[in-house]
Design an enzyme around this catalytic site. Structure first.
Site, short mmCIF file in Angstrom:
data_model
loop_
_atom_site.label_atom_id
_atom_site.label_comp_id
_atom_site.label_asym_id
_atom_site.label_seq_id
_atom_site.Cartn_x
_atom_site.Cartn_y
_atom_site.Cartn_z
N ASP A 1 0.81 -1.21 0.00
CA ASP A 1 0.00 0.00 0.00
C ASP A 1 0.84 1.26 0.00
O ASP A 1 2.04 1.24 0.26
CB ASP A 1 -0.90 0.00 1.23
CG ASP A 1 -2.19 -0.77 0.96
OD1 ASP A 1 -2.39 -1.18 -0.19
OD2 ASP A 1 -2.98 -0.95 1.91
N MET B 1 -7.67 9.82 9.03
CA MET B 1 -8.24 10.34 7.78
C MET B 1 -9.13 11.57 8.01
O MET B 1 -10.20 11.69 7.42
CB MET B 1 -9.08 9.24 7.08
CG MET B 1 -8.26 8.05 6.68
SD MET B 1 -9.28 6.67 6.11
CE MET B 1 -9.78 5.93 7.66
N LYS C 1 -3.56 3.64 -2.53
CA LYS C 1 -4.75 4.45 -2.77
C LYS C 1 -4.48 5.82 -2.16
O LYS C 1 -4.36 5.93 -0.96
CB LYS C 1 -5.98 3.86 -2.08
CG LYS C 1 -6.30 2.46 -2.51
CD LYS C 1 -7.47 1.95 -1.69
CE LYS C 1 -7.55 0.45 -1.78
NZ LYS C 1 -7.36 -0.23 -0.53
N1 SAH Z 1 -4.15 0.74 8.79
C1 SAH Z 1 -3.57 2.04 9.03
C2 SAH Z 1 -4.53 3.17 8.78
C3 SAH Z 1 -4.91 3.35 7.34
S1 SAH Z 1 -6.01 4.67 7.08
C4 SAH Z 1 -3.01 2.07 10.46
O1 SAH Z 1 -3.24 1.14 11.22
O2 SAH Z 1 -2.33 3.04 10.81
C5 SAH Z 1 -4.93 5.95 6.60
C6 SAH Z 1 -4.82 7.00 7.68
O3 SAH Z 1 -3.95 6.55 8.73
C7 SAH Z 1 -4.23 8.31 7.24
O4 SAH Z 1 -5.18 9.14 6.61
C8 SAH Z 1 -3.77 8.90 8.54
O5 SAH Z 1 -4.85 9.44 9.26
C9 SAH Z 1 -3.29 7.65 9.29
N2 SAH Z 1 -1.84 7.45 9.18
C10 SAH Z 1 -1.19 6.42 8.63
N3 SAH Z 1 0.14 6.53 8.77
C11 SAH Z 1 0.35 7.69 9.44
C12 SAH Z 1 1.51 8.38 9.92
N4 SAH Z 1 2.74 7.91 9.71
N5 SAH Z 1 1.32 9.54 10.59
C13 SAH Z 1 0.10 10.03 10.81
N6 SAH Z 1 -1.03 9.43 10.39
C14 SAH Z 1 -0.92 8.28 9.71
#
Ligand code: SAH
Length: 273
Positions: free
Chosen positions: A52, A188, A74
């Site tokens: 991803d 998000m 995405k």
């Molecule tokens: N499965 C992922 C989340 C996916 S949804 C998890 O467990 O983290 C995608 C969202 O995750 C982004 O829009 C943001 O809000 C958050 N996100 C993912 N990586 C991030 C990071 N390094 N710093 C801040 N927010 C993050």
């Protein structure tokens, strides 16, 4: 997809061929060192790697040189490969005997559609496993020095989505959350910050509730903005906050300020000593 592929799998098994397997794996929040030992082993074993957008590219170096790597990222609002097509690829390659590793940012089961993928594998009769990862809320909280619970300040924490797009999405009950949960971590949400903060304020959260935006948490480019709930959207606009970012709302954000102050005082003392 389901029935036809299931038939194919049965035929395949009848032919005595070994079916492959699928590992749905969490890559952690960004810092490539924050992946589990088990996840790393699966990466090394993979024949096909479907990864991803938020997966740190350095992790791909652990794959075998002959492993096929396919980007399934995405960007918000833009889908490179539709979810159904990703799942079809997973099934197709597992059926041909491959070890498919589906590598996802953070944890696969936290806003990661890992549940949908597991269901698709189960329906197709494919052997699969789910390997957890450090979700970005946990990674960003640690690297931002914001405890999610804290004695006397926060006894509860909820992970919620700030995204309202997508049909079939369940609506978040902001009205109930605002009064019931001490710390809110919103995934998000930066694109909808003004509306989200409005919901929280209308639901009774105090305007001066401390809040933070953590951008690219756990990476070298991490940036943390803090402010009051009622001014957070303006702060985000003026500082051009960008995805990926998390929003943390709650008194726990004050602990970060306290830690930073203590650290600054210590630096002062050591430099004047
Ligand atoms: N499965 C992922 C989340 C996916 S949804 C998890 O467990 O983290 C995608 C969202 O995750 C982004 O829009 C943001 O809000 C958050 N996100 C993912 N990586 C991030 C990071 N390094 N710093 C801040 N927010 C993050």
């Amino acid at each position: 997809m389901g029935d036809k592929r299931y038939r194919e799998l049965k035929d395949y098994k009848a032919a005595g061929t070994n079916a492959g397997k699928v590992s749905i794996v969490g890559a952690g929040p960004g810092d490539p060192e924050l992946i589990t030992v088990k996840a790393l082993r699966r990466l090394e074993e993979a024949d096909l790697l479907l990864y991803d957008r938020l997966v740190n590219r350095k992790l791909l170096d652990y794959a075998k040189p002959e492993a096929v790597k396919i980007y399934c990222g995405k960007a918000p609002g833009r889908h490179t490969l539709p979810q159904e097509q990703i799942q079809a690829l997973m099934v197709q390659h597992a059926l041909s005997g491959k070890h498919v590793v589906r590598l996802k940012g953070g944890d696969p089961l936290v806003f990661g559609r890992g549940g949908e993928e597991a269901l698709a594998m189960a329906k197709a009769g494919i052997s699969y496993e789910i390997i957890p990862g450090i979700t970005s809320a946990l990674g960003a909280a640690a690297s931002g020095a914001i405890p999610l619970t804290h004695r006397g300040i926060s006894a509860s924490c909820a992970f919620v989505t700030g995204s309202r797009c997508g049909s079939g999405q369940r609506q978040v009950r902001w009205d109930l959350l605002a009064g019931a949960v001490d710390t809110l971590v919103i995934y998000m949400g930066v694109g909808e910050l003004a509306a989200l903060c409005g919901e929280m304020l209308r639901s009774g959260k105090a305007p001066d509730t401390p809040a933070a935006i953590i951008e690219r948490g756990t990476t070298a480019k991490q940036r943390i903005l803090t402010g009051r709930l009622d001014q957070l959207d303006k702060l985000a606009v003026s500082m051009q906050a960008e995805n990926p970012a998390l929003i943390v709302i709650g008194e726990v954000v004050r602990v970060r300020s306290e830690l930073l102050e203590l650290e600054a005082r210590m630096m002062e003392q050591t430099s004047s000593a």
